[in-house]
Design an enzyme around this catalytic site. Structure first.
Site, PDB file in Angstrom:
ATOM      1  N   HIS A 110       0.816  -1.219   0.000  1.00  0.00           N
ATOM      2  CA  HIS A 110       0.000   0.000   0.000  1.00  0.00           C
ATOM      3  C   HIS A 110       0.852   1.273   0.000  1.00  0.00           C
ATOM      4  O   HIS A 110       0.349   2.343  -0.342  1.00  0.00           O
ATOM      5  CB  HIS A 110      -0.976  -0.001   1.187  1.00  0.00           C
ATOM      6  CG  HIS A 110      -0.353   0.276   2.520  1.00  0.00           C
ATOM      7  ND1 HIS A 110      -0.055  -0.719   3.426  1.00  0.00           N
ATOM      8  CD2 HIS A 110       0.012   1.435   3.123  1.00  0.00           C
ATOM      9  CE1 HIS A 110       0.463  -0.173   4.521  1.00  0.00           C
ATOM     10  NE2 HIS A 110       0.526   1.132   4.354  1.00  0.00           N
ATOM     11  N   ASP A 140       0.044  -7.606   1.361  1.00  0.00           N
ATOM     12  CA  ASP A 140       0.507  -6.225   1.545  1.00  0.00           C
ATOM     13  C   ASP A 140       2.028  -6.139   1.599  1.00  0.00           C
ATOM     14  O   ASP A 140       2.613  -5.493   2.476  1.00  0.00           O
ATOM     15  CB  ASP A 140      -0.102  -5.598   2.797  1.00  0.00           C
ATOM     16  CG  ASP A 140      -0.106  -4.064   2.731  1.00  0.00           C
ATOM     17  OD1 ASP A 140       0.358  -3.520   1.708  1.00  0.00           O
ATOM     18  OD2 ASP A 140      -0.576  -3.421   3.689  1.00  0.00           O
ATOM     19  N   SER A 230       4.828   2.644   7.856  1.00  0.00           N
ATOM     20  CA  SER A 230       4.428   1.489   7.051  1.00  0.00           C
ATOM     21  C   SER A 230       5.545   1.048   6.119  1.00  0.00           C
ATOM     22  O   SER A 230       6.140   1.866   5.413  1.00  0.00           O
ATOM     23  CB  SER A 230       3.190   1.827   6.225  1.00  0.00           C
ATOM     24  OG  SER A 230       2.057   1.977   7.034  1.00  0.00           O
TER      25      SER A 230
END
Length: 429
Positions: A110, A140, A230
């Site tokens: 993402h 992911d 992230s």
């Protein structure tokens, strides 16, 4: 000293190594773990070219050309000429970690999803362009490749060609709850920020975490994670190795974040680096864990909407989605699954894990209990990634069709107003 005290003293770390290496707890390893892994952690900056629909009224700043009542063949051209979309660049930021001296980077899918341009910045200040080699939205995880030849900013000094720092993968299967970890990343653009915590839980399913279309048993930690973290690594404090990729937080739970186990990433990272598609089994059901006690409670209620459920331990089908392999195979709501592919299942997480790892396109045998009788159902899983891709494409086409209808309606209404105005002008003396 007693013999036991002498033995304990003999085995003490302080008696076998210099004092400067003596550590009284795992926290003594933090600085060394960060020094070992930190240089390989990078900041990822992305730019995405976006076209976004705008309200039609916002762009009607040009008059419609008079067509003098002619039946035009150029309706389609005029229809397309009405501006209904606005272009702009969306910027994003995340973290990643270099795991190969050739410049391969591991991050979250993402972080780079849809990115038109990707730039990475090392802790020593070097900047490079990078390309996305492969991404798996279901897990992911994405792999980037640093572009050395054209990636430096303005062809700066020879430092651009220095060897890249590389981090080492650990073994997430060896993790224990309570173990010390650190998260390293670039939250808010603050490069190489380190936060510390412990492993709060293991094998948290994507459904529990709230990511319904992911197929990951997440690591739970209380190490602080913020926007920009992230894709950065979760590091084993004692060994200085990567045991997870920080992925998300729970919005309603402060101090709770989740990471993809590194072993899950290791299973697919080399295929992603080669641009290969990663398949994930999908049959199209919702499931829940069932115990004999729960079934008895349900069956004791004469008004239960679930009817009579077999009183055993297994996994109950709570919903069968239309146009899926589950529907085609004959699976029904309230069927109780007891085996999948010859493996006994008693928890929904275990059942989902087996289905996710099943070979797409190959027949999978599921043993169920229905109306007190055991039976075998043969089902052929399809690929969840392609399924989601088709759903997105269908939605995109639906939006395009809606936009064309809106443009046609607007164009027809404007022409009627022009025609009316022309008729009024013709009646003037």
């Amino acid at each position: 000293l007693s013999s036991s005290e002498k033995s304990a003293d003999k085995e003490s770390p302080s008696s076998t190594m210099p004092m400067k290496y003596y550590r009284t707890s795992a926290m003594g390893y933090v600085a060394e773990a960060v020094a070992k892994t930190g240089p390989a952690v990078i900041r990822i900056d992305t730019e995405t070219d976006i076209e976004r629909a705008v309200h039609m009224g916002e762009r009607l700043d040009q008059p419609v050309t008079e067509r003098n009542g002619q039946n035009s063949d150029g309706d389609e051209e005029e229809l397309e000429s009405i501006p209904d979309r606005m272009k702009f660049i969306q910027q994003g930021q995340g973290s990643g970690v270099i795991f190969c001296k050739e410049g391969l980077v591991l991050t979250n899918a993402h972080v780079v999803q849809g990115a038109s341009r990707v730039t990475v910045t090392l802790t020593d200040g070097r900047r490079f362009r990078a390309e996305v080699k492969g991404a798996d939205d279901i897990v992911d995880i994405a792999v980037l490749k640093i572009l050395f030849e054209n990636g430096s900013d303005g062809g700066q000094s020879n430092t651009q060609h220095l060897p890249l720092p590389v981090a080492e993968f650990g073994d997430s299967d060896e993790l224990k709850v309570g173990q010390f970890v650190v998260a390293v990343g670039s939250p808010g653009g603050l490069d190489n920020t380190v936060t510390m915590g412990i492993i709060s839980g293991l094998k948290r399913s994507s459904e529990v975490v709230g990511l319904m279309h992911k197929k990951v048993d997440f690591i739970q930690t209380d190490a602080a994670i913020n926007p920009g973290n992230s894709g950065g690594p979760l590091v084993d404090v004692e060994k200085g190795t990567i045991i997870g990729i920080n992925t998300c937080i729970r919005a309603n739970m402060e101090g709770t974040s989740f990471a993809v186990p590194i072993n899950k990433a290791k299973d697919i990272v080399h295929d992603l680096a080669e641009g290969k598609h990663i398949s994930h089994g999908y049959i199209g059901v919702s499931m829940a864990s069932l115990t004999a006690d729960l079934a008895r409670q349900n069956n004791a209620d004469p008004n239960s909407p679930n009817g009579v459920i077999p009183e055993l331990n297994g996994v109950v089908i709570t919903r069968v989605y239309p146009k899926t392999p589950a529907e085609d195979s004959g699976l029904r709501r309230l069927d109780v699954v007891i085996e999948i592919g010859g493996k006994r299942v008693e928890r929904a997480d275990d059942a989902q894990r087996i289905i996710d790892g099943a070979n797409v396109g190959e027949t999978l045998q599921i043993k169920i209990v229905r109306s007190g009788k055991e039976m075998n159902i043969h089902i052929t899983p399809e690929d969840l990634g392609y399924k989601l891709q088709r759903m997105k494409e269908d939605k995109r086409k639906e939006k395009e069709d809606q936009m064309k209808k809106l443009k046609r309606k607007l164009l027809d209404g404007l022409q009627q107003n022009v025609d009316k105005h022309l008729r009024e002008l013709q009646t003037l003396p």
